[in-house]
Design a protein around this motif. Sequence first.
Motif, PDB file in Angstrom:
ATOM      1  N   ASP A 279       0.822  -1.240  -0.071  1.00  0.00           N
ATOM      2  CA  ASP A 279      -0.061  -0.190   0.042  1.00  0.00           C
ATOM      3  C   ASP A 279       0.934   1.392   0.013  1.00  0.00           C
ATOM      4  N   TRP A 280       2.097   1.182   0.680  1.00  0.00           N
ATOM      5  CA  TRP A 280       3.139   2.258   0.833  1.00  0.00           C
ATOM      6  C   TRP A 280       4.202   1.463   0.146  1.00  0.00           C
ATOM      7  N   ILE A 281       5.235   2.316  -0.467  1.00  0.00           N
ATOM      8  CA  ILE A 281       6.709   2.009  -0.798  1.00  0.00           C
ATOM      9  C   ILE A 281       7.559   3.129  -0.436  1.00  0.00           C
ATOM     10  N   PRO A 282       8.355   2.492   0.658  1.00  0.00           N
ATOM     11  CA  PRO A 282       9.382   3.509   1.065  1.00  0.00           C
ATOM     12  C   PRO A 282      10.533   3.272   0.311  1.00  0.00           C
ATOM     13  N   THR A 283      11.233   4.437   0.158  1.00  0.00           N
ATOM     14  CA  THR A 283      12.500   4.383  -0.768  1.00  0.00           C
ATOM     15  C   THR A 283      13.445   5.572  -0.210  1.00  0.00           C
ATOM     16  N   ARG A 284      14.625   5.593  -0.507  1.00  0.00           N
ATOM     17  CA  ARG A 284      15.509   6.535  -0.131  1.00  0.00           C
ATOM     18  C   ARG A 284      15.853   7.304  -1.378  1.00  0.00           C
ATOM     19  N   ALA A 285      16.366   8.481  -1.109  1.00  0.00           N
ATOM     20  CA  ALA A 285      16.560   9.537  -2.234  1.00  0.00           C
ATOM     21  C   ALA A 285      17.402  10.592  -1.461  1.00  0.00           C
ATOM     22  N   ARG A 286      17.976  11.244  -2.231  1.00  0.00           N
ATOM     23  CA  ARG A 286      18.852  12.514  -2.235  1.00  0.00           C
ATOM     24  C   ARG A 286      18.069  13.831  -2.374  1.00  0.00           C
TER      25      ARG A 286
ATOM     26  N   VAL B  66      16.924  11.070   2.420  1.00  0.00           N
ATOM     27  CA  VAL B  66      16.016  11.090   3.257  1.00  0.00           C
ATOM     28  C   VAL B  66      15.064   9.818   2.783  1.00  0.00           C
ATOM     29  N   GLN B  67      14.310   9.033   3.684  1.00  0.00           N
ATOM     30  CA  GLN B  67      13.264   8.220   3.398  1.00  0.00           C
ATOM     31  C   GLN B  67      12.075   8.573   3.051  1.00  0.00           C
ATOM     32  N   VAL B  68      11.415   8.334   1.924  1.00  0.00           N
ATOM     33  CA  VAL B  68      10.365   8.966   1.312  1.00  0.00           C
ATOM     34  C   VAL B  68       9.258   7.800   1.273  1.00  0.00           C
ATOM     35  N   LEU B  69       8.044   8.169   1.876  1.00  0.00           N
ATOM     36  CA  LEU B  69       6.976   7.157   1.709  1.00  0.00           C
ATOM     37  C   LEU B  69       6.074   7.499   0.753  1.00  0.00           C
ATOM     38  N   VAL B  70       5.852   6.480  -0.469  1.00  0.00           N
ATOM     39  CA  VAL B  70       5.197   6.950  -1.592  1.00  0.00           C
ATOM     40  C   VAL B  70       3.839   5.940  -1.676  1.00  0.00           C
ATOM     41  N   PRO B  71       2.665   6.194  -1.948  1.00  0.00           N
ATOM     42  CA  PRO B  71       1.597   5.414  -2.082  1.00  0.00           C
ATOM     43  C   PRO B  71       1.782   4.460  -3.393  1.00  0.00           C
ATOM     44  N   ARG B  72       1.625   3.244  -3.098  1.00  0.00           N
ATOM     45  CA  ARG B  72       1.870   2.150  -4.012  1.00  0.00           C
ATOM     46  C   ARG B  72       1.094   3.126  -5.724  1.00  0.00           C
ATOM     47  N   HIS B  73       0.063   3.522  -5.592  1.00  0.00           N
ATOM     48  CA  HIS B  73      -0.545   3.651  -6.832  1.00  0.00           C
ATOM     49  C   HIS B  73      -0.757   5.244  -7.284  1.00  0.00           C
ATOM     50  N   ALA B  74       0.349   5.604  -6.657  1.00  0.00           N
ATOM     51  CA  ALA B  74       0.425   7.226  -6.872  1.00  0.00           C
ATOM     52  C   ALA B  74       0.855   7.469  -8.413  1.00  0.00           C
TER      53      ALA B  74
END
Length: 401
Positions: A167-174, A181-189
């Motif tokens: 339901d949520w996809i966490p990922t890391r980014a610059r 940072v850790q970003v929490l992204v909705p799976r179907h965004a």
Amino acid sequence: MSQQAILQEAALIRSDAEALEVAHQLAAEFAVEAGVRDRERRLPWAELARYSASGLGGITVPREFGGAGVSLLTLSQVFRILCAADPSLGQIPQNHFAVLELFPLLATPAQLRFIYSEVLSGRRLGNAGPEKGKQPMQQLSTRLSREADGLYLSGQRFYSTGALFADWIPTRARDESGLTVQVLVPRHAPGVEVIDDWSSFGQRTTASGTVRFDRVRVEEALLLPVWQLADRPNLTGPISQLIQASIDAGIAEAALRDAILFVREHARPWLDSGVSRASDDPYVIQAVGRLQIDLHAALEVLDDAARTLDRLRTGEVTDAISAEASIAVAEAKVLTTEIALQASEKLFELAGSAATRARHQLDRHWRNARVHTLHDPVRWKYHAIGNYSLNGVFPARHQWN
């Protein structure tokens, strides 16, 4: 089952004992068609719906937020139980629990209330793993850019276990300052694409493939400043590794269980043994005894590592405490890796050529063990343990230690 299936309301698990009981109940169900799912690469949508509805995904939520706040020993044993039934299915929640460990360290009170509410309602966290390509594991080309109308995420990741089902996809980014940072992204965004291109010969239904982010709009409230952990001792790496070792332990238990069952019910004794049953062959008896000892040792060290983490997390985490935790789990990881490979390989030697027939599906144990134990190289566990014991050198602090 549709990928957009409506989530059932999740049950609320209230204790360690209840978590283990539910895990055993689900494992009995999941084991029935584990071999079929592996052979046909049938993704476990229905099984994951059962898992989410059971409430197991919320067992580490602290009690003050409405969860059971189970021990790490219980969490490890839950993974062992599920992975002894179906290690592909059992592996899928690994990043869900690993990411949850970041929130108490970095999240605001509002973020904590939000994520714990989501998890207790049965929502699943997936993962968007390392960058795709040959660059070092921690190198990040995934970017979070600030534009006039907000934040946008772009990048491509692989080894994304659980993302397809999440339901949520966490990922890391610059971010724009170069900080991680850790970003929490909705799976179907809009702009999120999860590609089921996982084609490994083992752990076949984890769907650990590619995730692409193409200018995905990100909410500021869904960011965690993981860069703050770079110089801050913590136990997130050891806890993540404890889960990985528990998955290998489950694979080993399943392999030895099926080896014993096949020898008892199907294997023929070697003509020189002078016995009428394969289970009376003295060499088979000796080999099973050796495997049983090695498995018992691995499980005891694994449980001891979990208890060590439970003890260490109750106080201030210093550099020395973080190192102690990493070494405790590294010792378990060495033993669970070795017994998973030994048991799944020895299975065929003990059971004979009949065990290699496709209809028995016993090869899946070795394939699963071989693939999952490559998650992080065990040779570096030996190095970390030896360097710590011999020279007092603390292991590097990251999610693989």
